[in-house]
Design a protein around this motif. Structure first.
Motif, PDB file in Angstrom:
ATOM      1  N   VAL A  24      49.801   9.724  47.303  1.00 52.65           N
ATOM      2  CA  VAL A  24      50.298  10.585  48.370  1.00 52.65           C
ATOM      3  C   VAL A  24      50.039   9.888  49.698  1.00 52.65           C
ATOM      4  N   LEU A  25      51.108   9.671  50.475  1.00 51.67           N
ATOM      5  CA  LEU A  25      51.015   9.073  51.792  1.00 51.67           C
ATOM      6  C   LEU A  25      51.429  10.101  52.833  1.00 51.67           C
ATOM      7  N   ARG A  26      50.718  10.121  53.954  1.00 46.94           N
ATOM      8  CA  ARG A  26      51.058  10.998  55.080  1.00 46.94           C
ATOM      9  C   ARG A  26      50.954  10.190  56.358  1.00 46.94           C
ATOM     10  N   ASN A  27      52.033  10.186  57.132  1.00 43.11           N
ATOM     11  CA  ASN A  27      52.082   9.394  58.359  1.00 43.11           C
ATOM     12  C   ASN A  27      51.741   7.928  58.112  1.00 43.11           C
ATOM     13  N   GLY A  28      52.166   7.437  56.965  1.00 43.31           N
ATOM     14  CA  GLY A  28      51.960   6.035  56.639  1.00 43.31           C
ATOM     15  C   GLY A  28      50.600   5.692  56.069  1.00 43.31           C
ATOM     16  N   ASN A  29      49.731   6.681  55.927  1.00 47.83           N
ATOM     17  CA  ASN A  29      48.387   6.452  55.413  1.00 47.83           C
ATOM     18  C   ASN A  29      48.236   7.033  54.018  1.00 47.83           C
ATOM     19  N   LEU A  30      47.541   6.323  53.151  1.00 49.60           N
ATOM     20  CA  LEU A  30      47.238   6.831  51.818  1.00 49.60           C
ATOM     21  C   LEU A  30      46.155   7.892  51.939  1.00 49.60           C
ATOM     22  N   ILE A  31      46.503   9.124  51.585  1.00 51.16           N
ATOM     23  CA  ILE A  31      45.527  10.209  51.715  1.00 51.16           C
ATOM     24  C   ILE A  31      44.986  10.673  50.372  1.00 51.16           C
ATOM     25  N   ALA A  32      45.672  10.317  49.273  1.00 49.70           N
ATOM     26  CA  ALA A  32      45.188  10.736  47.956  1.00 49.70           C
ATOM     27  C   ALA A  32      45.800   9.838  46.897  1.00 49.70           C
ATOM     28  N   GLN A  33      45.021   9.550  45.858  1.00 50.69           N
ATOM     29  CA  GLN A  33      45.542   8.792  44.731  1.00 50.69           C
ATOM     30  C   GLN A  33      44.781   9.168  43.467  1.00 50.69           C
ATOM     31  N   TRP A  34      45.459   8.979  42.345  1.00 51.10           N
ATOM     32  CA  TRP A  34      44.835   9.233  41.047  1.00 51.10           C
ATOM     33  C   TRP A  34      45.508   8.341  40.019  1.00 51.10           C
ATOM     34  N   GLU A 200      51.971   1.922  43.153  1.00 49.88           N
ATOM     35  CA  GLU A 200      51.605   1.613  44.541  1.00 49.88           C
ATOM     36  C   GLU A 200      52.752   0.901  45.237  1.00 49.88           C
ATOM     37  N   GLU A 201      53.407  -0.024  44.551  1.00 51.02           N
ATOM     38  CA  GLU A 201      54.569  -0.692  45.132  1.00 51.02           C
ATOM     39  C   GLU A 201      55.709   0.294  45.365  1.00 51.02           C
ATOM     40  N   LEU A 202      55.856   1.243  44.456  1.00 56.87           N
ATOM     41  CA  LEU A 202      56.869   2.276  44.630  1.00 56.87           C
ATOM     42  C   LEU A 202      56.584   3.107  45.876  1.00 56.87           C
ATOM     43  N   SER A 203      55.322   3.381  46.147  1.00 54.75           N
ATOM     44  CA  SER A 203      54.982   4.177  47.334  1.00 54.75           C
ATOM     45  C   SER A 203      55.355   3.430  48.616  1.00 54.75           C
ATOM     46  N   ARG A 204      55.287   2.097  48.602  1.00 54.17           N
ATOM     47  CA  ARG A 204      55.722   1.326  49.774  1.00 54.17           C
ATOM     48  C   ARG A 204      57.222   1.495  49.994  1.00 54.17           C
ATOM     49  N   PHE A 205      57.977   1.480  48.912  1.00 56.72           N
ATOM     50  CA  PHE A 205      59.412   1.714  49.015  1.00 56.72           C
ATOM     51  C   PHE A 205      59.672   3.097  49.607  1.00 56.72           C
ATOM     52  N   GLY A 206      58.917   4.086  49.152  1.00 58.37           N
ATOM     53  CA  GLY A 206      59.060   5.427  49.691  1.00 58.37           C
ATOM     54  C   GLY A 206      58.764   5.484  51.182  1.00 58.37           C
ATOM     55  N   ALA A 276      55.751  12.597  54.701  1.00 58.85           N
ATOM     56  CA  ALA A 276      54.959  12.304  53.512  1.00 58.85           C
ATOM     57  C   ALA A 276      55.804  11.659  52.427  1.00 58.85           C
ATOM     58  N   VAL A 277      55.106  10.893  51.595  1.00 60.84           N
ATOM     59  CA  VAL A 277      55.680  10.250  50.417  1.00 60.84           C
ATOM     60  C   VAL A 277      54.772  10.556  49.241  1.00 60.84           C
ATOM     61  N   ILE A 278      55.365  10.962  48.128  1.00 58.38           N
ATOM     62  CA  ILE A 278      54.618  11.185  46.896  1.00 58.38           C
ATOM     63  C   ILE A 278      55.267  10.341  45.807  1.00 58.38           C
ATOM     64  N   SER A 279      54.500   9.407  45.235  1.00 56.15           N
ATOM     65  CA  SER A 279      55.038   8.578  44.149  1.00 56.15           C
ATOM     66  C   SER A 279      54.234   8.841  42.885  1.00 56.15           C
ATOM     67  N   ILE A 280      54.958   8.920  41.775  1.00 50.21           N
ATOM     68  CA  ILE A 280      54.352   9.296  40.498  1.00 50.21           C
ATOM     69  C   ILE A 280      54.950   8.449  39.393  1.00 50.21           C
ATOM     70  N   ASN A 281      54.110   7.965  38.508  1.00 52.33           N
ATOM     71  CA  ASN A 281      54.551   7.335  37.265  1.00 52.33           C
ATOM     72  C   ASN A 281      54.006   8.125  36.092  1.00 52.33           C
ATOM     73  N   SER A 282      54.835   8.317  35.085  1.00 54.27           N
ATOM     74  CA  SER A 282      54.479   9.145  33.932  1.00 54.27           C
ATOM     75  C   SER A 282      55.145   8.592  32.685  1.00 54.27           C
ATOM     76  N   GLU A 283      54.783   9.161  31.572  1.00 51.86           N
ATOM     77  CA  GLU A 283      55.532   9.047  30.324  1.00 51.86           C
ATOM     78  C   GLU A 283      55.715  10.466  29.818  1.00 51.86           C
ATOM     79  N   GLU A 284      56.605  11.187  30.478  1.00 51.96           N
ATOM     80  CA  GLU A 284      56.722  12.631  30.274  1.00 51.96           C
ATOM     81  C   GLU A 284      58.158  13.080  30.559  1.00 51.96           C
TER      82      GLU A 284
END
Length: 305
Positions: A24-34, A200-206, A276-284
């Motif tokens: 999760v990015l907000r204003n260009g900053n990473l604020i949360a990750q898992w 993480e690379e996907l979040s940069r694209f976002g 904000a940007v939210i990037s997610i990878n899953s197998e779902e």
């Protein structure tokens, strides 16, 4: 940073959704990750389509393509099956038709199972041999074949594959190196799928999308192209977040957001109002449930950051 996602992760686990990574990015900053284990490069499936769209925007800016470019301008084949006058010839399909996924096929060609078994190696010839079922440009039907044809059209117009063209113009400036992107048997970047990058690379694209193509003071993609691609260009008839409309290789979302998405839960969600940007990878495969969890458990924390 994981603590901000505790409620989201709890819901994901409680709903037995096979999530692998979230940023999760907000204003260009990473604020949360898992990360369940570690973030790794994974197949992004149809998120690849949105990258292909960026190549198209650049080619249009360079005057190499335009939205009214047709397949017939670049591809001619002898001995194709004759097309009844009651059908719209595929040769007259425009780049705009393909970008909106409104090509007029009831059963879109070159889906993943067909690509795996197709004996014809020239996928462009195969696509253009199939008559259309209805007038193009009027009705949305999701089609990976349409995006492959965008990639093929791009290559015919520019003399470069989408991957090679984007490497110095997009991937390298974003710090995404040594990109692997699958191709057709004749070497056309798949376009519709096949791109391997990390979450993480996907979040940069976002973040690039959120900044309307600007990256560290450099305009990598025309801002107007991103605005056009990420607003509704055609209606969709799906349920939930699949019924909000489609742009140029992007889906519209609830909460005035838009997204790139790929099969099995690959998501890149852009929320301009929240910056904000939210990037997610899953197998779902239950992707709407993942999005529902985003709206109920992540969206509220953005107002507190």
């Amino acid at each position: 940073m994981t603590s901000k996602l505790n409620r989201f992760v709890h819901k994901i686990k409680n709903d037995q959704l096979n999530l692998l990574s979230a940023r999760v990015l907000r204003n260009g900053n990473l604020i949360a990750q898992w990360d369940r284990d570690q973030d790794a490069r994974r197949l992004q499936h149809s998120i690849s389509k949105s990258f292909t769209c960026m190549a198209v925007g650049l080619a249009i800016e360079e005057g190499l393509l335009h939205l009214n470019s047709t397949l017939g301008e670049y591809f001619t084949y002898d001995n194709l099956p004759s097309i009844s006058e009651t059908f719209f010839p595929p040769q007259q399909l425009t780049l705009g038709d393909l970008l909106r996924m409104s090509s007029g096929h009831n059963n879109p060609p070159l889906h993943v199972e067909e690509r795996a078994s197709l004996e014809e190696k020239d996928w462009v010839k195969y696509y253009m041999s199939l008559p259309l079922d209805r007038m193009p440009g009027e009705q949305f039907t999701y089609s990976s074949g349409d995006t492959f044809m965008i990639s093929a059209l791009f290559q015919a117009a520019t003399g470069q594959t989408v991957k090679d063209y984007l490497t110095p113009r997009l991937f390298e400036p974003l710090g995404i190196h040594d990109v692997d992107w699958e191709t057709s048997p004749l070497g056309v970047t798949l376009g519709c799928a096949g791109l391997w990058i990390s979450n993480e690379e996907l979040s940069r694209f976002g973040q690039l999308l959120l900044q309307e193509g600007n990256w560290r003071g450099q305009q990598l993609i025309p801002a107007e192209w991103i605005r056009s691609a990420t607003r509704r260009q055609i209606m969709t008839s799906g349920a939930g977040d699949w019924g909000k409309g489609y742009g140029y290789q992007f889906w519209m979302c609830s909460h005035d957001a838009y997204r790139a998405d790929g099969a099995h839960g690959q998501l890149c969600i852009i929320l301009p109002a929240q910056q904000a940007v939210i990037s997610i990878n899953s197998e779902e495969d239950q992707m709407q449930q993942i999005l529902d969890a985003v709206w109920t458990e992540i969206l509220p924390i953005l107002s507190m950051c």
